[in-house]
Design a protein around this motif. Structure first.
Motif, PDB file in Angstrom:
ATOM      1  N   LEU A 219       0.774  -1.252  -0.082  1.00 31.61           N
ATOM      2  CA  LEU A 219      -0.028  -0.026   0.127  1.00 31.61           C
ATOM      3  C   LEU A 219       0.995   1.295   0.032  1.00 31.61           C
ATOM      4  O   LEU A 219       1.736   1.595   0.918  1.00 31.61           O
ATOM      5  N   THR A 220       0.483   2.278  -0.968  1.00 30.69           N
ATOM      6  CA  THR A 220       1.151   3.524  -1.065  1.00 30.69           C
ATOM      7  C   THR A 220       0.641   4.611  -0.066  1.00 30.69           C
ATOM      8  O   THR A 220       1.399   5.321   0.341  1.00 30.69           O
ATOM      9  N   LYS A 221      -0.554   4.220   0.348  1.00 33.92           N
ATOM     10  CA  LYS A 221      -1.008   4.998   1.409  1.00 33.92           C
ATOM     11  C   LYS A 221      -2.329   4.374   2.110  1.00 33.92           C
ATOM     12  O   LYS A 221      -2.575   3.147   1.610  1.00 33.92           O
ATOM     13  N   HIS A 222      -2.790   4.797   3.133  1.00 32.02           N
ATOM     14  CA  HIS A 222      -3.905   4.078   3.952  1.00 32.02           C
ATOM     15  C   HIS A 222      -5.094   4.030   3.106  1.00 32.02           C
ATOM     16  O   HIS A 222      -5.418   4.871   2.459  1.00 32.02           O
ATOM     17  N   GLU A 223      -6.015   3.072   3.330  1.00 33.68           N
ATOM     18  CA  GLU A 223      -7.225   2.769   2.682  1.00 33.68           C
ATOM     19  C   GLU A 223      -8.077   2.660   3.815  1.00 33.68           C
ATOM     20  O   GLU A 223      -8.079   1.905   4.321  1.00 33.68           O
ATOM     21  N   LEU A 224      -9.454   3.364   3.514  1.00 33.91           N
ATOM     22  CA  LEU A 224     -10.428   3.130   4.359  1.00 33.91           C
ATOM     23  C   LEU A 224     -11.636   3.086   3.766  1.00 33.91           C
ATOM     24  O   LEU A 224     -12.313   3.781   2.823  1.00 33.91           O
ATOM     25  N   MET A 225     -12.534   1.842   4.547  1.00 31.49           N
ATOM     26  CA  MET A 225     -13.903   1.728   3.970  1.00 31.49           C
ATOM     27  C   MET A 225     -14.693   1.666   5.325  1.00 31.49           C
ATOM     28  O   MET A 225     -14.486   0.933   6.288  1.00 31.49           O
TER      29      MET A 225
ATOM     30  N   GLY B   8     -19.114   0.121   4.129  1.00 26.02           N
ATOM     31  CA  GLY B   8     -19.339  -0.182   2.686  1.00 26.02           C
ATOM     32  C   GLY B   8     -19.014   1.074   1.767  1.00 26.02           C
ATOM     33  O   GLY B   8     -19.090   0.831   0.703  1.00 26.02           O
ATOM     34  N   GLU B   9     -18.605   2.212   2.298  1.00 21.75           N
ATOM     35  CA  GLU B   9     -18.294   3.441   1.565  1.00 21.75           C
ATOM     36  C   GLU B   9     -16.698   3.777   1.594  1.00 21.75           C
ATOM     37  O   GLU B   9     -16.329   3.545   2.831  1.00 21.75           O
ATOM     38  N   SER B  10     -16.145   4.176   0.517  1.00 20.45           N
ATOM     39  CA  SER B  10     -14.614   4.377   0.752  1.00 20.45           C
ATOM     40  C   SER B  10     -14.598   5.886   1.232  1.00 20.45           C
ATOM     41  O   SER B  10     -15.158   6.797   0.588  1.00 20.45           O
ATOM     42  N   TYR B  11     -13.502   6.389   1.940  1.00 29.14           N
ATOM     43  CA  TYR B  11     -13.308   7.595   2.547  1.00 29.14           C
ATOM     44  C   TYR B  11     -11.676   7.855   2.014  1.00 29.14           C
ATOM     45  O   TYR B  11     -10.873   7.018   2.068  1.00 29.14           O
ATOM     46  N   PHE B  12     -11.626   9.294   1.384  1.00 29.20           N
ATOM     47  CA  PHE B  12     -10.208   9.454   0.967  1.00 29.20           C
ATOM     48  C   PHE B  12      -9.828  10.593   1.831  1.00 29.20           C
ATOM     49  O   PHE B  12     -10.175  11.205   2.669  1.00 29.20           O
ATOM     50  N   SER B  13      -8.487  10.714   1.616  1.00 27.34           N
ATOM     51  CA  SER B  13      -7.755  12.067   2.277  1.00 27.34           C
ATOM     52  C   SER B  13      -8.341  13.412   1.803  1.00 27.34           C
ATOM     53  O   SER B  13      -8.853  13.569   0.779  1.00 27.34           O
ATOM     54  N   GLY B  14      -8.596  13.940   3.040  1.00 26.95           N
ATOM     55  CA  GLY B  14      -9.361  15.116   2.811  1.00 26.95           C
ATOM     56  C   GLY B  14     -10.687  15.211   3.452  1.00 26.95           C
ATOM     57  O   GLY B  14     -10.992  16.129   4.127  1.00 26.95           O
ATOM     58  N   SER B  15     -11.206  13.978   3.822  1.00 21.98           N
ATOM     59  CA  SER B  15     -12.431  13.885   4.720  1.00 21.98           C
ATOM     60  C   SER B  15     -12.056  13.858   6.093  1.00 21.98           C
ATOM     61  O   SER B  15     -10.802  13.417   6.549  1.00 21.98           O
ATOM     62  N   SER B  16     -12.979  14.113   7.079  1.00 21.40           N
ATOM     63  CA  SER B  16     -12.720  14.189   8.380  1.00 21.40           C
ATOM     64  C   SER B  16     -12.600  12.748   8.786  1.00 21.40           C
ATOM     65  O   SER B  16     -11.886  12.475   9.930  1.00 21.40           O
ATOM     66  N   GLU B  17     -13.433  11.727   8.364  1.00 15.50           N
ATOM     67  CA  GLU B  17     -13.287  10.217   8.801  1.00 15.50           C
ATOM     68  C   GLU B  17     -11.811   9.843   8.426  1.00 15.50           C
ATOM     69  O   GLU B  17     -11.341   9.224   9.374  1.00 15.50           O
ATOM     70  N   TYR B  18     -11.318  10.287   7.315  1.00  9.88           N
ATOM     71  CA  TYR B  18      -9.971   9.597   7.034  1.00  9.88           C
ATOM     72  C   TYR B  18      -8.947  10.206   7.844  1.00  9.88           C
ATOM     73  O   TYR B  18      -8.098   9.682   8.323  1.00  9.88           O
ATOM     74  N   SER B  19      -9.016  11.587   8.185  1.00  7.93           N
ATOM     75  CA  SER B  19      -8.086  12.329   8.773  1.00  7.93           C
ATOM     76  C   SER B  19      -8.138  11.710  10.424  1.00  7.93           C
ATOM     77  O   SER B  19      -7.001  11.684  11.122  1.00  7.93           O
TER      78      SER B  19
ATOM     79  N   LEU C 294       4.919   1.106   7.111  1.00 10.75           N
ATOM     80  CA  LEU C 294       3.801   0.412   6.458  1.00 10.75           C
ATOM     81  C   LEU C 294       2.694   1.090   6.347  1.00 10.75           C
ATOM     82  O   LEU C 294       2.288   1.962   7.491  1.00 10.75           O
ATOM     83  N   ASN C 295       1.716   1.050   5.254  1.00 13.62           N
ATOM     84  CA  ASN C 295       0.362   1.636   5.462  1.00 13.62           C
ATOM     85  C   ASN C 295      -0.582   0.452   5.585  1.00 13.62           C
ATOM     86  O   ASN C 295      -0.288  -0.679   5.694  1.00 13.62           O
ATOM     87  N   ALA C 296      -1.954   0.854   6.060  1.00 10.85           N
ATOM     88  CA  ALA C 296      -3.013  -0.257   6.331  1.00 10.85           C
ATOM     89  C   ALA C 296      -4.186   0.022   5.474  1.00 10.85           C
ATOM     90  O   ALA C 296      -4.625   1.322   4.978  1.00 10.85           O
ATOM     91  N   LYS C 297      -4.802  -0.871   5.355  1.00 12.63           N
ATOM     92  CA  LYS C 297      -6.153  -0.956   4.778  1.00 12.63           C
ATOM     93  C   LYS C 297      -7.155  -1.083   6.139  1.00 12.63           C
ATOM     94  O   LYS C 297      -7.015  -2.035   6.935  1.00 12.63           O
TER      95      LYS C 297
END
Ligand code: DP6
Length: 343
Positions: free
Chosen positions: A61-67, A70-81, A98-101
């Protein structure tokens, strides 16, 4: 320990953590970055509302992934941060790049409007630290979860929980401890009533920032809350529903009162919120039922009561039109590890 970055590294853990409802509210930060509160708070962990979170660190993983649900969240959302700030600390402690899913799911619909960040971020702290092979104490886990969301610091423990404000600038003394365990007061019940499934207009962190910065009455809050924490700890230990309910209700109304004096004012109550508050007040005044309300940064109402009165209270609520959903809990346990993974 040092976690090596090699292509084969993969470690996955699933944890479940339970939501909590504050009886004496946390409202206001003294340090936004370290998530340090202005006041101590006390909560009860909920047996039947939880988040289940799987964390997998992997070299691919090059960055963390967040679901989330059932919805994906990306960098910039408060959930992701929020997730990112917990993972950032874990990576630092474990000295890993290491990054995490992260995949997280609540057992209650998100549309029910109950904040799930406490349960989700506590589950994240527990699962992620295990996945990267860190063995952390409850204190360390509470501090770690705090970096995601203040209220999450309390969901790393079961029963009735106190999050101590702490005095130190580095936040090392600002973490949660158990007041009494989940089995101490088994008759205690929490009914979480969803009166609306609309998304809330303003996030709790923004609302508390605005209250601290603009309400001329905020200066009174931290000391009052500290007194309430002491009083409610004693009342919980005595299993005194009347005192616990009265202190909790007043703490919630004081918090909402403060918000209404912010600039511009913040009002989370809907007509149904007030209708429910009045129904519970009448039950108490006219029928001597020990039932009390508490309300967080949204319109939903949580009722505090005892097992013996629960059916009667539910019957009364069922008569109110347009109640969306009711979730019943008793004091719940701390987080658990699960063997089945979400992905
Ligand atoms: C009203 O813990 O969601 O529920 O720390 O900014 O993430 P952040 O806020 P959060 O706020 C909880 C506010 C509350 C009271 C409480 O749970 O004590």
């Amino acid at each position: 320990m040092q976690v090596p970055i090699n292509e084969d590294f993969m470690s996955k853990t699933t944890a479940r953590a339970f939501s909590n409802i504050a009886l004496v509210k946390y409202w206001g930060k003294r340090d936004e970055e370290k998530m340090l509160p202005q006041n101590s708070s006390v909560s009860v962990t909920l047996s039947d509302m939880y988040a289940t979170t799987t964390v997998e660190f992997s070299a691919g993983l090059t960055k963390h992934e967040l679901m989330l649900n059932g919805e994906s969240y990306f960098s910039g959302s408060s959930e992701y941060s929020k997730v990112e700030s917990v993972l950032k600390r874990i990576k630092k402690t474990a000295s890993t790049g290491l990054n995490a899913k992260v995949v997280s799911k609540n057992n209650f619909p998100t549309s029910a409007g109950f904040a799930s960040s406490a349960a989700g971020l506590a589950a994240l702290a527990v699962a992620a630290s295990k996945a990267i092979d860190l063995s952390l104490s409850k204190k360390e886990l509470s501090i770690l979860a705090r970096y995601g969301s203040g209220s999450a610091s309390r969901s790393v423990l079961g029963g009735f929980v106190k999050w101590n404000r702490g005095e130190k600038d580095d936040g090392s003394d600002s973490y949660a401890t158990e007041v009494v365990s989940d089995t101490y007061w088994p008759e205690f019940r929490i009914l979480a009533v969803s009166v609306s499934n609309l998304r809330k207009k303003i996030k709790s962190s923004d609302a508390m920032r605005r209250t601290v910065a603009t309400s001329p009455y905020y200066t009174k809050w931290p000391k009052e809350a500290e007194r309430d924490v002491q009083k409610i700890e004693n009342a919980i230990k005595k299993r005194d529903i009347k005192s616990v309910g009265e202190i909790a209700e007043r703490s919630a109304f004081s918090m909402h009162g403060l918000m209404m004096t912010a600039k511009p004012p913040i009002l989370y109550f809907l007509p149904k919120t007030i209708e429910l508050i009045n129904v519970i007040a009448q039950l108490r005044e006219k029928e001597s039922v020990n039932a009390y309300v508490t309300i967080d940064a949204g319109p939903q109402v949580k009722i505090l009561c005892l097992k013996k009165d629960i059916d009667y209270i539910k019957e009364k609520i069922a008569k109110i039109n347009d109640i969306q959903k009711i979730f019943e809990s008793r004091p719940g346990t701390g987080p658990q590890f699960l063997s089945d993974h979400l992905f």
